[in-house]
Write a protein that holds these residues in place. Structure first.
Motif, short mmCIF file in Angstrom:
data_model
loop_
_atom_site.label_atom_id
_atom_site.label_comp_id
_atom_site.label_asym_id
_atom_site.label_seq_id
_atom_site.Cartn_x
_atom_site.Cartn_y
_atom_site.Cartn_z
N PHE A 1 0.84 -1.20 0.00
CA PHE A 1 0.00 0.00 0.00
C PHE A 1 0.87 1.25 0.00
N PHE A 2 0.39 2.29 -0.69
CA PHE A 2 1.02 3.61 -0.69
C PHE A 2 0.10 4.52 0.10
N VAL A 3 0.58 4.99 1.26
CA VAL A 3 -0.25 5.79 2.16
C VAL A 3 0.53 7.02 2.59
N ASN A 4 0.02 8.19 2.27
CA ASN A 4 0.62 9.46 2.70
C ASN A 4 2.12 9.53 2.41
N GLY A 5 2.51 9.10 1.23
CA GLY A 5 3.91 9.22 0.82
C GLY A 5 4.83 8.09 1.25
N SER A 6 4.31 7.08 1.93
CA SER A 6 5.13 5.95 2.38
C SER A 6 4.52 4.63 1.92
N TYR A 7 5.34 3.58 1.91
CA TYR A 7 4.91 2.26 1.47
C TYR A 7 4.83 1.31 2.66
N TYR A 8 3.80 0.45 2.64
CA TYR A 8 3.56 -0.50 3.71
C TYR A 8 3.21 -1.85 3.10
N GLU B 1 8.82 -5.26 6.37
CA GLU B 1 9.58 -4.06 6.04
C GLU B 1 9.56 -3.86 4.53
N VAL B 2 9.57 -2.60 4.14
CA VAL B 2 9.55 -2.24 2.72
C VAL B 2 10.74 -1.32 2.44
N GLU B 3 11.40 -1.55 1.32
CA GLU B 3 12.48 -0.68 0.86
C GLU B 3 12.20 -0.27 -0.58
N VAL B 4 12.54 0.98 -0.88
CA VAL B 4 12.37 1.49 -2.24
C VAL B 4 13.75 1.84 -2.78
N ASN C 1 12.94 2.77 -8.96
CA ASN C 1 11.55 2.54 -9.32
C ASN C 1 11.00 1.25 -8.70
N ASP C 2 11.83 0.51 -7.98
CA ASP C 2 11.44 -0.79 -7.48
C ASP C 2 11.12 -0.77 -5.98
N ILE C 3 10.08 -1.51 -5.61
CA ILE C 3 9.67 -1.64 -4.23
C ILE C 3 9.96 -3.07 -3.80
N TYR C 4 10.71 -3.23 -2.71
CA TYR C 4 11.11 -4.54 -2.20
C TYR C 4 10.46 -4.79 -0.86
N VAL C 5 10.20 -6.06 -0.58
CA VAL C 5 9.70 -6.49 0.72
C VAL C 5 10.77 -7.38 1.35
N LEU C 6 11.04 -7.15 2.62
CA LEU C 6 11.99 -7.97 3.36
C LEU C 6 11.23 -9.06 4.09
N MET C 7 11.59 -10.31 3.80
CA MET C 7 10.89 -11.46 4.39
C MET C 7 11.89 -12.43 4.99
#
Length: 120
Positions: free
Chosen positions: A34-41, A108-111, A114-120
């Motif tokens: 999700f993109f919420v108020n300028g941040s990714y979750y 956790e999310v890292e940008v 142009n790429d969005i990554y999830v830490l698992m």
């Protein structure tokens, strides 16, 4: 013991920018980005109440604490409402709005570029 997390590309900024949400499957687990108020979750697509696909629910606001007969609406586009039973969770912290101890499973999310990554 600390478990080493994998950094997995989940989605691009452009893909998410149009609708503000995308459900992806990473390591066999459905996750809503999700993109919420300028941040990714990133939240696991599983409601802690009844295992519903919570990330498919409506993104909305909610009624704020207010005086009797005064209904104040707020937190627009910051609340995720479960599609099965209407449980509401904050998209920025994963917490259930009523039962403070109930929470969505987050990642956790890292940008990077142009790429969005999830830490698992």
């Amino acid at each position: 013991m600390n478990k080493v997390k994998s950094r997995i590309k989940a989605v691009t900024v452009e893909e998410l920018g149009v609708i503000g949400r995308k459900i992806v499957t990473l390591k066999g687990i459905e996750i809503g980005i999700f993109f919420v108020n300028g941040s990714y979750y990133a939240w696991r697509n599983l409601c802690p109440h009844a295992a519903a696909p919570v990330c498919e629910g409506v993104v909305c606001g909610t009624r704020l604490p207010s005086l009797v007969y005064q209904y104040e609406y707020g937190r627009d586009q910051e609340i995720l409402r479960c599609p099965w039973h209407g449980w509401e969770f904050g998209l920025t912290d994963g917490k259930h709005l009523v039962e403070g101890g109930v929470k969505l499973r987050g990642y956790e999310v890292e940008v990077e570029g142009n790429d969005i990554y999830v830490l698992m």
